[in-house]
Design an enzyme around this catalytic site. Structure first.
Site, mmCIF file in Angstrom:
data_model
loop_
_atom_site.group_PDB
_atom_site.id
_atom_site.type_symbol
_atom_site.label_atom_id
_atom_site.label_comp_id
_atom_site.label_asym_id
_atom_site.label_seq_id
_atom_site.Cartn_x
_atom_site.Cartn_y
_atom_site.Cartn_z
ATOM 1 N N TRP A 100 1.320 0.055 -12.043
ATOM 2 C CA TRP A 100 0.859 -0.462 -10.738
ATOM 3 C C TRP A 100 -0.557 -0.004 -10.432
ATOM 4 O O TRP A 100 -1.365 -0.761 -9.894
ATOM 5 C CB TRP A 100 1.834 -0.095 -9.622
ATOM 6 C CG TRP A 100 3.171 -0.735 -9.812
ATOM 7 C CD1 TRP A 100 4.360 -0.101 -10.014
ATOM 8 C CD2 TRP A 100 3.464 -2.145 -9.854
ATOM 9 N NE1 TRP A 100 5.368 -1.035 -10.172
ATOM 10 C CE2 TRP A 100 4.841 -2.279 -10.075
ATOM 11 C CE3 TRP A 100 2.686 -3.296 -9.720
ATOM 12 C CZ2 TRP A 100 5.481 -3.521 -10.172
ATOM 13 C CZ3 TRP A 100 3.306 -4.536 -9.824
ATOM 14 C CH2 TRP A 100 4.687 -4.636 -10.042
ATOM 15 N N ASP A 167 -0.752 3.471 -2.354
ATOM 16 C CA ASP A 167 0.315 2.493 -2.568
ATOM 17 C C ASP A 167 1.633 3.261 -2.546
ATOM 18 O O ASP A 167 1.934 4.010 -3.462
ATOM 19 C CB ASP A 167 0.099 1.797 -3.924
ATOM 20 C CG ASP A 167 1.233 0.839 -4.289
ATOM 21 O OD1 ASP A 167 2.201 0.715 -3.522
ATOM 22 O OD2 ASP A 167 1.140 0.214 -5.370
ATOM 23 N N LYS A 191 11.368 -2.469 -1.865
ATOM 24 C CA LYS A 191 11.890 -1.306 -2.575
ATOM 25 C C LYS A 191 12.695 -0.403 -1.628
ATOM 26 O O LYS A 191 13.774 0.016 -1.959
ATOM 27 C CB LYS A 191 10.762 -0.491 -3.212
ATOM 28 C CG LYS A 191 9.793 -1.303 -4.071
ATOM 29 C CD LYS A 191 10.245 -1.436 -5.516
ATOM 30 C CE LYS A 191 9.497 -2.503 -6.293
ATOM 31 N NZ LYS A 191 8.049 -2.373 -6.332
HETATM 32 C C1 LIG Z 1 6.838 -3.102 -6.898
HETATM 33 C C2 LIG Z 1 5.551 -2.421 -6.751
HETATM 34 C C3 LIG Z 1 4.354 -3.124 -6.520
HETATM 35 C C4 LIG Z 1 4.294 -4.644 -6.488
HETATM 36 O O1 LIG Z 1 4.826 -5.127 -5.325
HETATM 37 P P1 LIG Z 1 4.833 -6.698 -5.020
HETATM 38 O O2 LIG Z 1 5.289 -6.698 -3.594
HETATM 39 O O3 LIG Z 1 5.763 -7.348 -5.973
HETATM 40 O O4 LIG Z 1 3.448 -7.213 -5.161
HETATM 41 C C5 LIG Z 1 3.201 -2.407 -6.349
HETATM 42 N N1 LIG Z 1 3.188 -1.063 -6.404
HETATM 43 C C6 LIG Z 1 4.307 -0.351 -6.627
HETATM 44 C C7 LIG Z 1 4.239 1.130 -6.672
HETATM 45 C C8 LIG Z 1 5.522 -1.007 -6.811
HETATM 46 O O5 LIG Z 1 6.643 -0.306 -7.031
#
Ligand SMILES: *Cc1c(COP(=O)(O)O)cnc(C)c1O
Length: 354
Positions: A100, A167, A191
């Protein structure tokens, strides 16, 4: 029968949230209309949006500290670009801790010069780099708090001399942190807080409005702030379901209470991985994620037996990501400890059969 849901994302939600949100699809607030068919400008929905935004700020301990919570669309992936568009004038520093982070770096490179302040790529991202320094003349520093795919998690954060962007897609609302150390936090809902379809952004207002480019309105945090997160039609149902999850979390006792539960679950999981000779943990111990435990089965000839046993025990979603292989048990906030115990039981039963 309800399964033990270890899915990495979209992932488990509290059962009461599923029940309440399905009721709202049938009849929202006993008003004779579904939440799917009312205006986002109705008082009923504005209340939902305002309540969700307020719960975010409250749970993160950011009241009165100059932060705004926004529910946007486009996933965490669109934030990879939006962060850079809004904050990057010349150069930014990124900590590369996995897939990511890599994607975030790649997108930001469309906007300016990106430098990796540190990377654990050489070890296939099985650890979190430490002891790096962050140049004070960069526009911002970006990190990924929890690496969903590799199963590592930042236990502490650097003392950044520049705005820190994080993030937190896969560990938001999972533990107590001093959230004032971050200037911008973003997280896809799917998540740890809701269904797919909305992305939370928490931003300290004072860091905005400093770049010289013209930012298209839909990508400008300030347009969303000015419109109270309703610049365009918001993802009504994901925001509502997220609000319910945040209420559930608040009633449970907030981040302190959930952190204790998450630590207990992780402890049960990792002690089995460490004690059972058939399994091996992927990431280094000190950086292990409380959310995603990654591990491999040492004896490949037991793979089929193990997977049949998992299926029979109603355990779902433990296959590892293709870049790591093996297994991944995602233990997000809503996963009950009994599900972790059920998985551990299968693992120890496999040992007795081997
Ligand atoms: C799943 C995830 C993403 C991507 O998220 P989307 O909503 O599918 O764009 C980005 N960063 C992390 C740490 C993730 O676990």
């Amino acid at each position: 029968m309800k399964k033990h849901n270890f899915s990495a994302g979209p992932s488990i939600l509290p059962q009461e949230v599923i029940l309440k949100s399905s009721q709202a699809i049938l009849d929202f607030n006993d008003d004779g209309l579904s939440i799917l068919e009312i205006s986002h400008r109705s008082k009923a929905f504005i209340d939902v949006m305002e309540n969700a935004r307020a719960l975010v700020i409250e749970l993160l301990g950011l009241e009165g500290k100059g932060y705004k919570a926004l529910f946007l669309q486009g996933g965490a992936s669109s934030q990879f670009l939006m962060v850079a568009m809004n904050l990057l004038e010349k150069k930014a520093g990124y900590l590369n801790t996995g897939a990511w982070s890599n994607k975030a770096i790649k997108e930001a490179k469309n906007i300016g010069d990106i430098y990796e302040v540190a990377s654990s790529k050489d070890a296939n991202f099985n650890n979190i780099p430490k002891g790096y320094s962050i140049p004070s003349d960069y526009d911002y520093f970006h990190c990924t708090s929890n690496n969903t795919i590799f199963g590592t998690q930042m236990k502490s954060f650097p003392n950044s001399p520049i705005p820190m962007v994080c993030d937190m897609s896969s560990d938001i609302f999972s533990r107590v942190l001093d959230f004032t150390q971050f200037d911008l936090i973003y997280a896809g809902a799917q998540k740890n807080m809701g269904p797919a379809g909305t992305t939370l952004v928490v931003v300290k207002e004072e860091i905005l409005g400093k770049v010289s480019r013209t930012i298209p309105a839909i990508l400008d945090y300030n347009s969303h702030i000015a419109a109270d997160s309703m610049y365009n039609t918001p993802p009504v149902f994901p925001v509502y379901t997220t609000m319910l999850t945040l209420e559930w979390l608040k009633n449970l006792g907030g981040l302190k209470a959930i952190e204790e539960l998450n630590e207990k679950k992780a402890q049960v999981m990792y002690s089995e991985i460490d004690l059972n000779p058939l399994f091996k943990g992927f990431s280094v111990k000190e950086d292990r994620s409380l959310m995603n435990a990654t591990f491999t089965l040492e004896e490949q000839k037991l793979k089929e037996t193990f997977e049949t046993m998992l299926k029979e025990a109603g355990i779902s979603g433990v296959n590892g990501h293709r870049s790591v292989g093996g297994y991944r048990a995602s233990m997000y906030n809503a996963l009950p400890i009994d599900s972790v115990k059920a998985l551990v039981e299968v693992m120890s039963e496999l040992e007795s059969k081997a």
